[in-house]
Scaffold this motif. Structure first.
Motif, short mmCIF file in Angstrom:
data_model
loop_
_atom_site.label_atom_id
_atom_site.label_comp_id
_atom_site.label_asym_id
_atom_site.label_seq_id
_atom_site.Cartn_x
_atom_site.Cartn_y
_atom_site.Cartn_z
N LEU C 7 35.57 1.51 4.11
CA LEU C 7 35.68 0.91 5.44
C LEU C 7 34.58 1.42 6.39
O LEU C 7 34.37 2.61 6.52
CB LEU C 7 37.05 1.26 6.04
CG LEU C 7 37.35 0.66 7.40
CD1 LEU C 7 37.67 -0.81 7.28
CD2 LEU C 7 38.49 1.40 8.05
N SER C 8 33.88 0.47 7.01
CA SER C 8 32.93 0.83 8.08
C SER C 8 33.27 -0.02 9.30
O SER C 8 33.51 -1.21 9.18
CB SER C 8 31.50 0.54 7.67
OG SER C 8 31.17 1.29 6.53
N VAL C 9 33.32 0.63 10.45
CA VAL C 9 33.62 -0.08 11.69
C VAL C 9 32.51 0.22 12.69
O VAL C 9 32.09 1.36 12.84
CB VAL C 9 34.97 0.36 12.29
CG1 VAL C 9 35.30 -0.45 13.52
CG2 VAL C 9 36.07 0.23 11.26
N GLU C 15 27.82 2.36 14.17
CA GLU C 15 28.98 2.59 13.31
C GLU C 15 29.68 3.87 13.70
O GLU C 15 29.06 4.92 13.83
CB GLU C 15 28.52 2.67 11.85
CG GLU C 15 28.14 1.31 11.28
CD GLU C 15 28.09 1.33 9.77
OE1 GLU C 15 27.97 2.42 9.19
OE2 GLU C 15 28.18 0.23 9.19
N THR C 43 39.86 4.73 12.61
CA THR C 43 40.31 4.38 11.27
C THR C 43 41.77 3.94 11.29
O THR C 43 42.13 2.90 10.74
CB THR C 43 40.16 5.59 10.32
OG1 THR C 43 38.83 6.07 10.43
CG2 THR C 43 40.44 5.20 8.89
N THR C 46 42.22 0.63 13.11
CA THR C 46 41.73 -0.48 12.29
C THR C 46 42.74 -0.83 11.21
O THR C 46 43.02 -1.99 10.96
CB THR C 46 40.38 -0.11 11.64
OG1 THR C 46 39.53 0.44 12.63
CG2 THR C 46 39.72 -1.33 11.03
N ARG C 56 33.67 -4.33 15.02
CA ARG C 56 33.41 -5.20 13.88
C ARG C 56 33.51 -4.42 12.58
O ARG C 56 33.05 -3.28 12.49
CB ARG C 56 32.01 -5.82 13.99
CG ARG C 56 32.07 -7.28 14.41
CD ARG C 56 30.69 -7.86 14.66
NE ARG C 56 29.59 -7.02 14.28
CZ ARG C 56 28.97 -7.08 13.09
NH1 ARG C 56 29.37 -7.94 12.18
NH2 ARG C 56 27.95 -6.29 12.84
N LEU C 57 34.12 -5.05 11.57
CA LEU C 57 34.16 -4.43 10.26
C LEU C 57 32.84 -4.74 9.58
O LEU C 57 32.51 -5.91 9.38
CB LEU C 57 35.30 -5.06 9.45
CG LEU C 57 36.38 -4.11 8.95
CD1 LEU C 57 37.14 -3.61 10.16
CD2 LEU C 57 37.31 -4.82 8.00
N THR C 58 32.06 -3.72 9.24
CA THR C 58 30.78 -4.02 8.62
C THR C 58 30.84 -3.91 7.11
O THR C 58 30.00 -4.46 6.41
CB THR C 58 29.67 -3.10 9.16
OG1 THR C 58 30.17 -1.77 9.19
CG2 THR C 58 29.26 -3.51 10.56
N ARG C 61 37.44 -3.05 2.85
CA ARG C 61 38.66 -3.82 3.06
C ARG C 61 39.87 -2.90 3.10
O ARG C 61 39.81 -1.74 2.69
CB ARG C 61 38.82 -4.89 1.98
CG ARG C 61 38.82 -4.32 0.58
CD ARG C 61 38.97 -5.44 -0.42
NE ARG C 61 39.21 -4.92 -1.75
CZ ARG C 61 39.67 -5.66 -2.74
NH1 ARG C 61 39.98 -6.92 -2.56
NH2 ARG C 61 39.85 -5.11 -3.94
N ARG C 70 42.79 -6.91 5.50
CA ARG C 70 41.57 -7.15 6.24
C ARG C 70 40.38 -6.93 5.34
O ARG C 70 40.41 -6.07 4.46
CB ARG C 70 41.49 -6.18 7.43
CG ARG C 70 40.52 -6.70 8.44
CD ARG C 70 40.83 -6.37 9.81
NE ARG C 70 39.76 -7.01 10.59
CZ ARG C 70 39.29 -6.55 11.70
NH1 ARG C 70 39.78 -5.45 12.21
NH2 ARG C 70 38.33 -7.19 12.33
N ALA C 72 35.89 -7.10 5.29
CA ALA C 72 34.66 -7.26 6.08
C ALA C 72 34.15 -8.68 5.91
O ALA C 72 34.24 -9.26 4.84
CB ALA C 72 33.60 -6.27 5.61
#
Lengths: 326, 273, 541
Positions: C7-9, C15, C43, C46, C56-58, C61, C70, C72
């Motif tokens: 997961l990256s947000v 980020e 985290t 999200t 934004r989710l970069t 999942r 969810r 990306a």
């Protein structure tokens, strides 16, 4: 209940202080009024007689209490300027009496306008402003921002002139200056009032909607909104079930202040639309330095304003559980 | 979301500065020079609609409306500047002292301030005007008195907030004198809030002055006034709408300029924090 | 059961969570630990779908059992989340004060979960709510049901939040710093409650905290995060005893624990009296003889009062005693710790000692000049409109204004300010900066420097490290100890964190309800506390 009593006491104290201030301002500072009534060519006997009649030869404290007593009994004194006929002076009460309904109705119609329009508008505005990713929402937010900012910049008398020009002269919805007395045709009277009321209400609608928008956006940022979402609430439910009520709390106080401003606004607007209300009487009495009339009107308007604040305060305590406890 | 421009300048500030700047220039020039004489009447030039010769048209006496608007601007700006200066200074002094020290004086000043703030400001102005009489000077005096409480309230609440700030407590422990704490340690911290209220103060002063002049209880001829022009123009609304529009829109222009200005200041502060 | 994969947000292109992967099994408590800005809360939010719309989710999942919650590149499925939130997954937040709607009765707020996710009848709903209230230890459930949040205590509110979270027996409970805003004793009760619920319901719990001791106590496994990345994860004891990563090791070492002990610089009023190493103390004003020159502060039978009652015109102010009969002294070079829970009178006592509260009885005698104070919040400790250099020189200007015989030139002051800047471990370049350009730890350093620049000899420190992250906390404590030795300082060190006090102080005073109930040598108090309350404090942290 204890709070209620305390507030009532404050209310009465304020009224007392205002009445003292008004008495000092209009009966002591201006000095002897006899010459201003009779002119400079009256005989000393006639002057003395009038002084006796008006009770001006007694000490100020006595004069104050007899004046307050008279006012409480309903005797509001006599005008210096208006007279019924050659020998009888015009009682202020009669002068004010048939002008009062005009102003009150004007204020009431304005308030209805404000509440009915500004609250849905504010909610709609907050909804669009809170959709950060939505193009339409962003546009609506900006557009309403520009419109309300401009509306708030228009002085009420100019707004009145604009309304007269637009609705009276261009669209012919009403006849400028064609005031219809409430005694003759009440509905016609209300119809005519719509336009001055609109002129008073427009800037206040802009202010209130703006205030509600900001209040709702602040509430939307609070933690309990996140909690509501975490329960699985829809956006709609969060807005109307949780946020709106909390956001309305400060708006109630704000509307109280708006009522005071409506009263002030009506003083000017009556002049613009030629309405025979107490605002117009106040202005003409000030120009002619007719102090007894000015004094009573100031007291009266003060009373209305204080009373509205009092009501709002009580109302606020009823709807906000946080303070009703203490 | 679009990123707001960081730092001191934002579009509100620029727009506000341009709008008020134009009005101030117009007013200052109008004080010394106008394109046409504002007193010379001419029956031939009566009710000319706006044209290249008279950009705002002419009035019922054939006078150039633009020239009169310029003079009106200068009166309005002069009055509002003096009112803001007097009431703002008094507000800072009273607010600083009552807010920081509290006590009996604070109690008294606050009662009065609350009472005055609660009322529509026009009411108290009317009382003072009815006692003093009309005219430019009396308008300045009455408005200055009426607007003091709003500044006192803002300055006072800021001083109350800051007098208990940790850095002020520490300044006291260091032995910094009271006067220095008030004016060197606290005052610079309230300017950000104070400027916003000064801008709002300009607006209120302009609206009040033109309103009073409109009602005939403010500035009296021969002093030019936008409000007085409006009330004169009202009778000719049907035949010469530009006569009313010119002074009216000028007032809207100035007021809007100051509100954008204050909004701009607020936003630039929000960005900073 | 729950899997977060890579997961990256990102917010505005930066980020804040990078490639985070974690897994949660039924019946387990997974701790996510890290300092502020480590991305642990983002985290969690999200995972719950509660992160703000601008995030934004970069990449990556989120899977709940086999359902992709969810992913990306795909927009947030609001309907899906709405079904899951409250029913299958729920959350407990940090601030019980603001997390409940202030104008709605708490019963209705809990009921809303049932209304949204079940078709139960009105009576059944109420019965379920009351039942759950009792299950989370709310006695008198009926009364709580009809209360507004402000009528409940912090601990009760958090219980209500927990009731709301577990009423539908969700498979996942996310707890974001659920005890941080509470007092230690209450903290402990809530932690126990969460653990009980976990054992009983066999749900998965994601426990986010900055408090490593707490994580160690409650979690089965721990994930350590820093700057949005997972540094290390594994079984709790394994991580705490054998951290593999450098950062984890630093983090664990920074936590004040009872394992380490400081070197004391205190001069005790030893029986012999005798030779005393005087000299470093800059004030040099105390030339008294006997034990007085070893005492910097004597407090005799001090009581502090607080008056309230809003309107002075109508009602006489009520007088409360917030500190009662305090009696103690502080010696030169000594650190005296003052511990107690919020509202026990610690701060009132410290203010009274420094003369900031005049409503007192008893006696306070200082043997030093101008004792200074350091506050908890580094953000409000420095005047935001001034530069660091100006702030450091202000005490000297004030001293010169008070004492005309003191003559310092501008250059003297500047030199002294630079010197102090170095002593608190900061570089020259900060001299012309404003406080807003400094980090929390740096501001606290400047505060300390400003307090010490006139060599006060005695310093009151009111929770000086409580608002800081653990690693910064350790640095500031080290700085304070270094300066104490260099300048022969005495501290009155106020803290709610008994471990910090253990680390910093020679002696400890325990305060409860305005009274000092126990005083003694640090080791002595920790080894065998006499009062029950002290025992409670000790075992709860």
């Amino acid at each position: 209940m204890k709070y209620f009593g305390k507030k009532l006491f404050t209310l009465i104290m304020t009224l007392f202080l205002v009445s003292v201030a008004a008495f000092l301002a209009f009966q002591i500072i201006p000095g002897d009024v006899v010459t201003s009534i009779l002119g400079t060519e009256a005989t000393p006997e006639r002057e003395e007689q009038l002084r006796e009649e008006l009770g001006l030869n007694k000490p100020p404290v006595v004069r104050y209490f007899s004046w307050v007593g008279d006012v409480l009994k309903g005797d509001l004194g006599v005008s210096y300027r208006y007279s019924k006929n050659m020998n009888e002076m015009m009682p202020v009460k009669e002068l004010v009496g048939d002008k009062l309904p005009v102003t009150l109705w004007l204020a009431a119609v304005s308030l209805v306008f404000i509440i009915v329009v500004s609250i849905p508008l504010g909610v709609l505005w907050a909804r669009s402003a809170s959709r950060a990713t939505d193009k339409l929402g962003h546009f609506l937010d900006a557009a309403l921002g520009v419109i309300t900012q401009t509306t708030m910049a228009i002085p009420s008398f100019f707004l009145g002139i604009l309304v007269t020009y637009l609705f009276g002269i261009l669209f012919k919805f009403f006849t400028p200056g064609g005031y219809i007395s409430y005694k003759e045709d009440f509905w016609g009277f209300l119809g005519y009032l719509l336009f001055p009321a609109l002129s008073i209400a427009l800037p206040k609608i802009a202010m209130t909607a703006r205030f509600l928008r900001n209040s709702m956006l602040t509430e939307l940022k609070s933690d309990y909104v996140r909690t509501a979402y975490s329960k699985g609430c829809t956006r709609r439910r969060v807005l109307y079930g949780h946020v709106l009520r909390n956001a309305m709390m400060p708006v109630v106080t704000f509307l109280g202040m708006i009522v005071a401003e409506i009263v002030a606004g009506s003083i000017v607007i009556e002049q613009v639309f030629g309405l025979p209300g107490i605002g117009r009487l106040l202005i003409s009495s000030i120009s002619t330095r007719d102090f007894p009339v000015v004094e009573i009107l100031i007291l009266y308007i003060t009373f209305v304003v204080i009373f509205v604040y009092f009501l709002v305060d009580i109302l606020y305590r009823i709807i906000d559980p946080r303070i009703s406890e203490k | 979301m679009k990123k707001e421009k960081k730092g001191k300048w934002n579009k509100y500030l620029v727009a506000g500065l341009l709008m008020t700047g134009l009005a101030v220039v117009l007013g200052i020039v109008g004080f010394f020079w106008t394109p046409y004489s504002t007193t010379a009447m001419s029956a031939a030039e009566k009710f000319n609609p706006p044209s290249l010769r008279h950009i705002f048209g002419t009035d019922n006496f054939g006078r150039d409306i633009f020239s009169r608007v310029m003079q009106g601007c200068s009166t309005t700006i002069l009055i509002s500047t003096l009112v803001v200066l007097v009431s703002g200074t008094a507000g800072i002094l009273l607010g600083a002292i009552t807010g920081y020290f509290g006590g009996i004086l604070d109690e008294i000043v606050m009662r009065i301030t609350d009472a005055v703030n609660g009322f529509p400001s026009i009411l108290l102005t009317l009382v003072i005007i009815s006692l003093l009489g009309t005219g430019k000077q009396n308008v300045i005096i009455s408005l200055s008195i009426v607007f003091i409480p709003s500044y006192v309230r803002i300055v006072r609440s800021e001083f109350i907030r800051l007098r208990d700030a940790d850095y002020i407590k520490r300044a006291r422990l260091m032995g910094v004198s009271r006067v220095r704490i008030l004016f060197v340690h606290i005052l610079p911290n309230i300017f950000s809030v104070f400027w916003v209220s000064v801008m709002i103060g300009f607006n209120n002063a302009i609206l009040a002055e033109s309103g009073m002049s409109y009602l005939g209880i403010g500035v009296q001829p021969p002093d030019a006034s936008l409000g007085k022009m409006l009330s004169d123009a009202q009778g000719y609304l049907q035949s010469a709408p530009w006569y009313a529009l010119a002074p009216g829109l000028t007032i809207v222009w100035i007021v809007l300029g100051f509100s954008l200005f204050s909004e701009g200041i607020r936003r630039s502060q929000d960005d900073k924090n | 059961m729950i899997r977060i994969e890579n997961l990256s947000v990102a917010f505005d292109g930066t980020e804040v969570v990078k490639n985070v992967s974690l897994e949660l099994k039924e019946g387990e408590i997974l701790g996510v630990v890290g300092e502020s800005g480590s991305g642990k809360s983002v985290t969690a939010l999200t995972l719950m779908g509660l992160v703000s719309e601008t995030a934004r989710l970069t990449s990556g999942r989120i899977l709940f059992e086999d359902v992709v919650l969810r992913e990306a590149g795909k927009p947030l499925d609001k309907e899906l989340y709405r079904k899951y939130r409250g029913d299958y997954m729920s959350m407990v937040f940090q601030e019980p004060m603001t997390s409940l709607n202030p104008t709605q009765r708490v019963g209705r707020q809990v009921e809303e979960v049932l209304k949204l996710h079940t078709g139960l009848q009105k009576e059944e709903i109420k019965a379920r709510v009351l039942e759950t209230f009792e299950a989370v230890g709310l006695r008198n459930a009926e009364k709580v049901y009809g209360s507004y949040p402000h009528e409940l205590s912090g601990g009760m509110r958090q219980r209500v939040m927990i009731a709301m979270a577990i009423i539908l027996h969700p498979d996942l409970v996310v707890a974001d710093e659920p005890t941080t805003a509470l007092d230690v004793t209450i903290q402990n009760q809530i932690v126990e409650l969460l653990r009980d619920i976990n054992t009983k319901e066999q749900n998965a719990m994601l426990f986010i905290t900055h408090d490593l001791n707490l994580a160690r106590r409650i979690c089965n496994r721990v994930v350590v995060m820093k700057d949005g990345c997972v540094v290390e994860q594994g079984d709790t004891e394994e991580i705490f005893q054998h951290p593999k990563q450098e950062y984890t090791r630093r983090l664990i070492e920074a936590v004040p624990s009872r394992m380490k002990k400081r070197v004391s610089v205190m001069e005790r009023p030893a029986a012999g009296g005798g030779a005393e190493s005087n000299g470093m103390s800059g004030t040099g004003s105390e030339q008294n003889s006997g034990s007085a020159n070893r005492t910097v502060l004597e407090v005799r039978d001090l009581s502090v009062f607080y008056r309230d009652g809003g309107n002075s015109l109508f009602s006489a102010k009520k007088k409360h005693c917030v500190v009662e009969g305090a009696d103690f002294e502080i010696y030169r070079g000594e650190s005296l710790g003052l511990v107690g829970e919020s509202g026990c009178g610690k701060t009132s006592l410290s203010k009274a000692i420094l003369g900031m509260n005049k409503d007192i009885t008893g006696e306070v005698v200082h043997h030093t000049t101008r004792p200074q104070m350091i506050f908890q919040d580094p953000y409000s400790s420095l005047n935001p409109t001034k530069t660091i250099g100006w702030l450091l020189q202000e005490p000297m200007r004030a001293a010169c204004a008070l004492d005309k015989s003191l003559s310092m030139t501008k250059a003297d002051m500047e030199a002294a300010a630079y010197d102090m800047l170095h002593r608190v471990g900061m570089e020259d370049k900060y001299f012309d900066r404003k406080p807003s350009q400094l980090s929390g730890g740096q501001r606290q350093r400047v505060s300390i420097g400003q307090a010490l620049i006139m060599h006060p000899g005695f310093l009151v420190a009111d929770e000086p490290v409580s608002a800081l992250d653990v690693t910064i906390q350790a640095q500031i404590m080290e700085l304070m100890q270094k300066l104490q030795q260099e300048m022969k300082l005495s501290y009155l060190f106020i803290s709610h964190d008994i471990n910090v006090v253990y680390h910093m102080c020679d002696r400890i005073m325990v305060m409860k309800d305005g009274k000092i109930i126990e005083t003694g040598e640090t080791e002595e108090i920790f080894r065998n506390p006499k009062m029950d309350y002290t025992k409670l404090l000790l075992c709860n942290s």
